[in-house]
Design a protein around this motif. Structure first.
Motif, PDB file in Angstrom:
ATOM      1  N   ARG A   1       0.857  -1.175   0.000  1.00  0.00           N
ATOM      2  CA  ARG A   1       0.000   0.000   0.000  1.00  0.00           C
ATOM      3  C   ARG A   1       0.888   1.219   0.000  1.00  0.00           C
ATOM      4  O   ARG A   1       1.880   1.282   0.708  1.00  0.00           O
ATOM      5  CB  ARG A   1      -0.888   0.004   1.228  1.00  0.00           C
ATOM      6  N   GLY A   2       0.544   2.191  -0.781  1.00  0.00           N
ATOM      7  CA  GLY A   2       1.284   3.433  -0.805  1.00  0.00           C
ATOM      8  C   GLY A   2       2.600   3.322  -1.546  1.00  0.00           C
ATOM      9  O   GLY A   2       2.865   2.354  -2.253  1.00  0.00           O
ATOM     10  N   ARG A   3       3.408   4.313  -1.358  1.00  0.00           N
ATOM     11  CA  ARG A   3       4.700   4.356  -2.039  1.00  0.00           C
ATOM     12  C   ARG A   3       5.680   3.400  -1.387  1.00  0.00           C
ATOM     13  O   ARG A   3       5.613   3.162  -0.191  1.00  0.00           O
ATOM     14  CB  ARG A   3       5.268   5.765  -1.976  1.00  0.00           C
ATOM     15  N   PRO A   4       6.622   2.889  -2.176  1.00  0.00           N
ATOM     16  CA  PRO A   4       7.617   1.999  -1.583  1.00  0.00           C
ATOM     17  C   PRO A   4       8.525   2.754  -0.621  1.00  0.00           C
ATOM     18  O   PRO A   4       8.748   3.962  -0.775  1.00  0.00           O
ATOM     19  CB  PRO A   4       8.406   1.486  -2.787  1.00  0.00           C
ATOM     20  N   GLY A   5       9.039   2.051   0.372  1.00  0.00           N
ATOM     21  CA  GLY A   5       9.926   2.669   1.346  1.00  0.00           C
ATOM     22  C   GLY A   5      11.258   3.045   0.731  1.00  0.00           C
ATOM     23  O   GLY A   5      11.642   2.565  -0.323  1.00  0.00           O
ATOM     24  N   ARG A   6      11.984   3.900   1.434  1.00  0.00           N
ATOM     25  CA  ARG A   6      13.291   4.343   0.946  1.00  0.00           C
ATOM     26  C   ARG A   6      14.417   3.601   1.634  1.00  0.00           C
ATOM     27  O   ARG A   6      15.569   3.804   1.328  1.00  0.00           O
ATOM     28  CB  ARG A   6      13.448   5.838   1.183  1.00  0.00           C
ATOM     29  N   GLY A   7      14.117   2.767   2.585  1.00  0.00           N
ATOM     30  CA  GLY A   7      15.147   2.034   3.305  1.00  0.00           C
ATOM     31  C   GLY A   7      14.511   1.064   4.264  1.00  0.00           C
ATOM     32  O   GLY A   7      13.318   0.793   4.203  1.00  0.00           O
ATOM     33  N   ALA A   8      15.317   0.553   5.184  1.00  0.00           N
ATOM     34  CA  ALA A   8      14.818  -0.437   6.134  1.00  0.00           C
ATOM     35  C   ALA A   8      13.857   0.190   7.138  1.00  0.00           C
ATOM     36  O   ALA A   8      12.889  -0.431   7.556  1.00  0.00           O
ATOM     37  CB  ALA A   8      15.985  -1.086   6.864  1.00  0.00           C
ATOM     38  N   ALA A   9      14.138   1.418   7.543  1.00  0.00           N
ATOM     39  CA  ALA A   9      13.285   2.084   8.532  1.00  0.00           C
ATOM     40  C   ALA A   9      12.139   2.818   7.832  1.00  0.00           C
ATOM     41  O   ALA A   9      12.243   3.195   6.665  1.00  0.00           O
ATOM     42  CB  ALA A   9      14.114   3.088   9.337  1.00  0.00           C
ATOM     43  N   ALA A  10      11.067   3.014   8.566  1.00  0.00           N
ATOM     44  CA  ALA A  10       9.926   3.743   8.026  1.00  0.00           C
ATOM     45  C   ALA A  10      10.305   5.203   7.797  1.00  0.00           C
ATOM     46  O   ALA A  10      11.058   5.794   8.572  1.00  0.00           O
ATOM     47  CB  ALA A  10       8.753   3.658   8.988  1.00  0.00           C
ATOM     48  N   SER A  11       9.798   5.771   6.714  1.00  0.00           N
ATOM     49  CA  SER A  11      10.032   7.183   6.423  1.00  0.00           C
ATOM     50  C   SER A  11       8.932   8.012   7.046  1.00  0.00           C
ATOM     51  O   SER A  11       7.816   7.536   7.262  1.00  0.00           O
ATOM     52  CB  SER A  11      10.049   7.430   4.915  1.00  0.00           C
ATOM     53  N   GLN A  12       9.240   9.264   7.313  1.00  0.00           N
ATOM     54  CA  GLN A  12       8.251  10.171   7.884  1.00  0.00           C
ATOM     55  C   GLN A  12       7.983  11.289   6.888  1.00  0.00           C
ATOM     56  O   GLN A  12       8.903  11.820   6.261  1.00  0.00           O
ATOM     57  CB  GLN A  12       8.764  10.774   9.193  1.00  0.00           C
ATOM     58  N   VAL A  13       6.714  11.624   6.720  1.00  0.00           N
ATOM     59  CA  VAL A  13       6.330  12.722   5.844  1.00  0.00           C
ATOM     60  C   VAL A  13       6.355  14.008   6.658  1.00  0.00           C
ATOM     61  O   VAL A  13       5.799  14.074   7.753  1.00  0.00           O
ATOM     62  CB  VAL A  13       4.923  12.491   5.253  1.00  0.00           C
TER      63      VAL A  13
END
Length: 87
Positions: A38-50
């Motif tokens: 769901r949503g955009r793919p992550g940029r790394g192992a940790a969750a990204s914050q908007v």
């Protein structure tokens, strides 16, 4: 069905509606649906914050102009600027 109904510019046919109805009546594989991202793919192992950022119209225009020149997105340019702060 109303005439000229479409999805992303592709006309919806009665046959397509019948196929969707048959699929729904047959049932869906819930496990397969849950596996979909769901949503955009992550940029790394940790969750990204908007993060929300307020810019003036002139700042947005400058950002967009540079992004177009460099064939990058606004986000890419902002991340590069933040990375440059550590250098």
């Amino acid at each position: 069905m109303a005439e000229n109904e479409s999805i992303d510019g592709v006309p919806v046919t009665e046959e397509q509606i019948e196929a969707w109805t048959a699929e729904a009546e047959h049932g869906f594989d819930v496990d397969a649906l849950k596996k979909r991202g769901r949503g955009r793919p992550g940029r790394g192992a940790a969750a990204s914050q908007v993060i929300a950022l307020r810019l003036t119209p002139d700042e947005v225009a400058a950002l967009d102009a540079r992004a177009a020149r460099e064939h990058k997105t606004r986000s890419e340019l902002i991340r590069e600027a933040l990375t440059a702060l550590d250098a």
